[in-house]
Scaffold this motif. Structure first.
Motif, short mmCIF file in Angstrom:
data_model
loop_
_atom_site.label_atom_id
_atom_site.label_comp_id
_atom_site.label_asym_id
_atom_site.label_seq_id
_atom_site.Cartn_x
_atom_site.Cartn_y
_atom_site.Cartn_z
N TRP A 26 4.81 3.85 3.37
CA TRP A 26 4.42 2.60 2.72
C TRP A 26 4.07 1.54 3.76
N ARG A 27 3.18 0.62 3.37
CA ARG A 27 2.89 -0.60 4.12
C ARG A 27 3.13 -1.77 3.19
N ASN A 52 -4.53 3.16 3.59
CA ASN A 52 -3.31 3.66 4.22
C ASN A 52 -3.50 5.15 4.48
N SER A 87 2.51 -3.12 10.27
CA SER A 87 1.17 -3.02 9.71
C SER A 87 0.23 -2.64 10.85
N LYS A 133 0.85 -1.19 0.00
CA LYS A 133 0.00 0.00 0.00
C LYS A 133 0.89 1.24 0.00
N ASN A 141 -2.42 2.24 8.79
CA ASN A 141 -1.84 2.13 7.43
C ASN A 141 -2.37 0.95 6.63
N GLY A 142 -3.43 0.28 7.10
CA GLY A 142 -4.06 -0.74 6.28
C GLY A 142 -3.74 -2.16 6.66
#
Length: 271
Positions: free
Chosen positions: A215-216, A210, A143, A110, A147-148
């Motif tokens: 970034w994830r 996110n 995670s 993501k 952030n998803g």
């Protein structure tokens, strides 16, 4: 890397359709795998599936995550982790089957501010039908709820068949097919880097957006029980292989779906 699961973890997975196993990879292993994933992504460029002409686009789906499939075919470090016996053994023992082949791996990353991943099932997309299919989801970054991270619907693998929906803008589209799932309380699964999340191919799962500028990244792999047969879905099968297959044919091509684990006590038994 951890390569075994406990009886309690197996029972939890069989009941809920998912299990989260913390600290399965060491920090050094996470760094090694993450570097291999990034090399593989760079090698593939805008191509989504290794060896194909499937490219990135600009749809809602393409803004859910950066997706690259079958990195094991282009990057040796990814191959060593995804096709190694450690994760393969864990998947086999959790699923309670004789052994597992790789269906496909994929990195799901993501971007900052990426779209959510709507509720869906995995195995109905694939070229075989099994109630024992299993996927591993490896956190390469932390995670979180922000952030998803992954969400699962516990027990949903026992309430569905092989009908599915695409990953679209409506989070609840899957519930139009399976209204019985809409009453289940979801379980959020934040994961530290090196945590493994295993889920059944029929377990309903999704992820939030996110909502951060970072970034994830995750690396995943879907595993197919040995003895699985072609169901008519093309999915990621190469055109030349697809042309040779008939419904009911065994999906046992070592070049495309390598065997990653077979229980030693059963390896020599007649099939």
């Amino acid at each position: 890397m951890r390569s075994t699961v406990t009886a309690a973890q197996i029972a939890s997975y069989q009941r809920d359709g998912f299990i989260v196993i913390e600290d399965a990879l060491s920090p050094a292993e996470v760094a090694e795998l993450a570097a291999g994933v990034e090399r593989g992504v760079a090698t593939m460029g805008t191509t989504k599936l290794a060896g194909s002409d499937w490219k990135d686009g600009d749809s809602f789906y393409d803004k859910v995550f950066v997706q690259r499939l079958n990195l094991w075919k282009v990057e040796p470090t990814v191959k060593r982790y995804m096709l190694g016996p450690e994760i393969g053994r864990m998947a086999t023992e959790l699923a309670g089957v004789e052994g597992m082949r790789v269906w496909h791996d994929q990195t799901l990353q993501k971007k900052p501010w990426a779209n959510p991943t709507s509720w869906h099932l995995d195995v109905p997309y694939w070229s075989y039908s099994s109630r024992h299919a299993i996927s591993v989801w490896i956190a390469l970054d932390e995670s979180t709820l922000q952030n998803g991270c992954m969400y699962y619907l516990p027990g949903s693998h026992n309430l569905v068949n092989f009908d599915n929906v695409g990953i679209g803008q409506n989070m609840d589209s899957l519930f139009e097919l399976y209204p019985q799932l809409a009453k289940i309380e979801p379980v959020a699964a934040p994961m530290k880097p090196g945590t493994l999340g295993f889920h059944n191919g029929l377990t309903a799962h999704g992820a939030g957006p996110n909502m951060t500028p970072r970034w994830r990244r995750a690396m995943t792999c879907g595993f197919m029980p040995i003895g699985s047969t072609f169901n008519g879905n093309a999915n990621i099968l190469p055109a030349e292989r697809l042309a040779r297959l008939k419904i009911g044919d065994s999906l046992d091509d070592e070049a495309e779906n390598p065997l990653v684990w077979r229980t030693p006590a059963l390896a020599g038994s007649a099939r």
